[in-house]
Write a protein that holds these residues in place. Structure first.
Motif, PDB file in Angstrom:
ATOM      1  N   CYS A  25       1.646  -6.652  -9.435  1.00  0.00           N
ATOM      2  CA  CYS A  25       1.347  -5.515 -10.307  1.00  0.00           C
ATOM      3  C   CYS A  25       1.638  -5.910 -11.756  1.00  0.00           C
ATOM      4  N   ASP A  58       6.802  -2.729 -16.369  1.00  0.00           N
ATOM      5  CA  ASP A  58       6.933  -2.764 -14.919  1.00  0.00           C
ATOM      6  C   ASP A  58       7.790  -1.559 -14.540  1.00  0.00           C
ATOM      7  N   TYR A  80       5.562   4.754 -11.731  1.00  0.00           N
ATOM      8  CA  TYR A  80       5.759   4.715 -13.196  1.00  0.00           C
ATOM      9  C   TYR A  80       6.407   5.965 -13.762  1.00  0.00           C
ATOM     10  N   ASP A 231      -4.560  -8.411 -10.818  1.00  0.00           N
ATOM     11  CA  ASP A 231      -3.432  -7.549 -10.486  1.00  0.00           C
ATOM     12  C   ASP A 231      -3.645  -6.864  -9.137  1.00  0.00           C
ATOM     13  N   LYS A 233      -1.910  -3.402  -6.679  1.00  0.00           N
ATOM     14  CA  LYS A 233      -1.018  -2.231  -6.682  1.00  0.00           C
ATOM     15  C   LYS A 233       0.357  -2.649  -6.201  1.00  0.00           C
ATOM     16  N   GLY A 272      -5.383  -5.727 -14.740  1.00  0.00           N
ATOM     17  CA  GLY A 272      -5.027  -4.311 -14.877  1.00  0.00           C
ATOM     18  C   GLY A 272      -5.953  -3.318 -14.205  1.00  0.00           C
ATOM     19  N   TYR A 275      -3.939  -0.799 -12.485  1.00  0.00           N
ATOM     20  CA  TYR A 275      -2.748  -0.381 -13.234  1.00  0.00           C
ATOM     21  C   TYR A 275      -3.182   0.764 -14.139  1.00  0.00           C
TER      22      TYR A 275
END
Ligand code: ZN
Length: 404
Positions: A25, A58, A80, A231, A233, A272, A275
């Motif tokens: 990630c 992160d 997040y 990236d 998940k 990304g 993300y």
């Protein structure tokens, strides 16, 4: 290379990206390791490389619990989200209208039903962001609420195969939030109007990420940009989504080692796609936005190499000559078929700038895009990958690129 050598190389790449590196990630150490690895491989095959750096946090979590009147409920920390510890009156809303009417100041908001049926797009996600989502986010941010609890089902098209799905997954949204299944949410309804205690342990960690760009060919020629997002998940090895795409880039970079044709070939590991704020994609757009008209074609690989079914090439706005050449290549490789068009991938970025694109994937995933339960979960591991398909795709792309 002999067939056996390519096959073992492909398997080795898969192990490196999905097993040795334990997470990819954006903002994580594993993600940076993966990008250094790609850069090293591209250099090895004589590509001129660049690491384009950007900021990306992160995030780590250590569980959450929710209690009221001695009863406890199963909740998960929204990815997040900042952490939280405290109590408050539980107020609820199941529609935007209800949400705009409740007084949530200093309280904990519970969202369920219609308002929680699809994942809210992150604030800085520019490619697809329905007005309805922005409205919900804005009401929540102005509500004075201490925290948010949501009860959700499944939403494969926007959130992948996870159940329940986090209603909010956004490092730019600062109200702490947790989520739960619809069944658990049904039980929680009895606590509306009562005091609930919520503890959610998590933290945001500042970090950096990179797009890896490799260039080769005619400096002044029109560009062919081949992309795959590197990236993954959190909590998934990200084999099909999208280590296989990156492996196609690497195998292709070796096949094109001696390329000296008319085009400028750019191989880009974009960082990304999965993300919340798509930082690598935004970085690429900001760097290249005046130059999209120099791109002849984008080829994006995402979701390729699934063990079941054929590989698919979905074609978007291809000019006649490229279309014909692509169809010849599709017919030449028995494991590849033309697929229907689908929007959820980085090829959409190029389409928005008027660049023709080919989206390479697995037909099974396109057919099941609205109800599959694999991507973004631990099920997306190396056991579901067929390396022969990855090799076939890279050979087909090598043939196609050399013909353009
Ligand atoms: Zn993907």
């Amino acid at each position: 290379m002999t067939d056996n050598l390519v096959l073992s190389k492909c398997k080795e790449y898969l192990r490196t990206l999905c097993v040795d590196i334990t997470e990819r990630c954006v903002g994580s150490n594993g993600n940076r390791q993966a990008t250094y690895f790609i850069e090293k491989e591209l250099s090895k095959y004589d590509w001129e490389t660049e690491m384009a750096e950007f900021e990306a946090i992160d995030w780590e979590e250590y569980g959450a619990n929710l209690r009221s009147d001695e009863e406890s409920f199963d909740v998960l920390v929204s990815p997040y989200s900042p952490g939280f510890r405290g109590d408050g009156e539980l107020v609820s809303a199941s529609t935007i209208e209800e949400l705009s009417k409740i007084n949530a100041n200093n309280k904990i908001i519970f969202l369920f039903g219609e308002i929680a049926r699809e994942q809210l797009m992150p604030k800085k996600f520019v490619f697809y962001n329905p007005e309805e989502h922005q409205k919900i986010i804005s009401i929540l941010e102005n509500s004075g609420a201490k925290a948010i609890i949501s009860a959700t089902g499944r939403n494969s098209a926007l959130a992948g195969g996870v159940y329940p799905f986090p209603l909010i997954e956004d490092g730019d949204f600062d109200i702490p939030s947790v989520y739960m299944t619809e069944d658990e949410g049904f039980k929680l309804k009895s606590k509306i109007g009562r005091i609930v205690f919520l503890e959610s342990k998590s933290k945001r960690i500042p970090g950096k990420g990179y797009n890896v760009i490799g260039k080769k060919g005619n400096e002044n020629g029109q560009k062919i940009v081949v992309t795959a997002h590197i990236d993954a998940k959190k909590n998934t090895p990200g084999a099909i989504d999208n280590a296989t795409g990156v492996i196609v880039l690497l195998l292709l970079s070796e096949l094109l080692k001696s390329y000296n044709g008319n085009r400028l070939i750019e191989i880009v590991a974009l960082n990304g796609e999965d993300y919340y704020s798509v930082p690598g994609q935004m970085n690429y757009i900001n760097t290249n936005k005046i130059n999209f008209n120099k791109i002849l074609l984008n080829i994006n690989i995402d979701g390729a190499g699934y063990k079941q079914g054929l590989s698919s090439f979905s074609l978007f706005n291809l000019p006649d000559e490229i279309l014909q050449k692509t169809q010849i290549v599709i017919n030449q490789f028995s494991g590849i078929t033309e697929g229907v068009q689908w929007p959820q991938g980085d090829h959409s970025i190029f389409l928005q700038f008027g660049v023709p694109a080919i989206a390479v994937s697995s037909q099974w995933f396109i057919d099941n895009i609205d109800n599959q339960d694999i991507t973004h979960t631990p099920k997306d591991n190396i056991g579901i990958v067929d390396c022969n398909k990855i090799i076939e795709i890279s050979q087909a792309l090598n043939t196609l690129i050399r013909s353009l």
